[in-house]
Write a protein that holds these residues in place. Structure first.
Motif, short mmCIF file in Angstrom:
data_model
loop_
_atom_site.label_atom_id
_atom_site.label_comp_id
_atom_site.label_asym_id
_atom_site.label_seq_id
_atom_site.Cartn_x
_atom_site.Cartn_y
_atom_site.Cartn_z
N LYS A 48 0.83 -1.20 0.00
CA LYS A 48 0.00 0.00 0.00
C LYS A 48 0.86 1.25 0.00
O LYS A 48 0.38 2.34 -0.16
N SER A 49 2.14 1.09 0.19
CA SER A 49 3.07 2.21 0.24
C SER A 49 3.17 2.88 -1.12
O SER A 49 3.08 2.24 -2.16
N CYS A 50 3.37 4.18 -1.10
CA CYS A 50 3.54 4.93 -2.35
C CYS A 50 4.99 4.94 -2.79
O CYS A 50 5.29 5.45 -3.85
N GLU A 51 5.87 4.40 -1.98
CA GLU A 51 7.28 4.43 -2.32
C GLU A 51 7.59 3.41 -3.40
O GLU A 51 7.08 2.30 -3.39
N TYR A 83 -0.34 1.02 -13.24
CA TYR A 83 -1.65 0.51 -12.86
C TYR A 83 -2.21 -0.25 -14.05
O TYR A 83 -2.20 0.27 -15.17
N ARG A 125 -1.90 -2.20 -8.91
CA ARG A 125 -0.59 -1.53 -8.96
C ARG A 125 0.52 -2.57 -9.03
O ARG A 125 0.57 -3.50 -8.23
#
Length: 92
Positions: A21-24, A33, A40
């Protein structure tokens, strides 16, 4: 099923990163996507040099242009098609 990265156990790293769930995004990778559910995936930037991936991106551009509402590269093909294309990059 997942795609394989060189030097890792089958899909272990890719699965963990893709489901995070991290955006990194690790250096040397990019987030995309894919599919109707906009799953993702984090893929190596080296995939951009692969002719079959470039063809996939060309088809996406022709059909959808450059409008990517997710803020990242959106590839609206089926997930199984994406996985089939990317998994072929690591076959020996």
């Amino acid at each position: 099923m997942g795609f394989r990265l060189p030097g890792t156990r089958r899909a272990s790293f890719a699965t963990k990163v893709a489901s995070s769930k991290s955006c990194e995004v690790p250096k040397g990778y990019l987030a995309v996507y894919v599919g109707e559910k906009m799953k993702r995936f984090v893929i190596p930037i080296s995939y951009l040099n692969q002719s079959s991936f470039q063809e996939l991106l060309s088809q996406v551009e022709e059909e959808y242009g450059y409008d990517h509402p997710m803020g990242a590269l959106t590839i609206p093909c089926r997930e199984d098609v994406f996985l089939n294309v990317t998994s072929s990059f690591n076959r020996c």
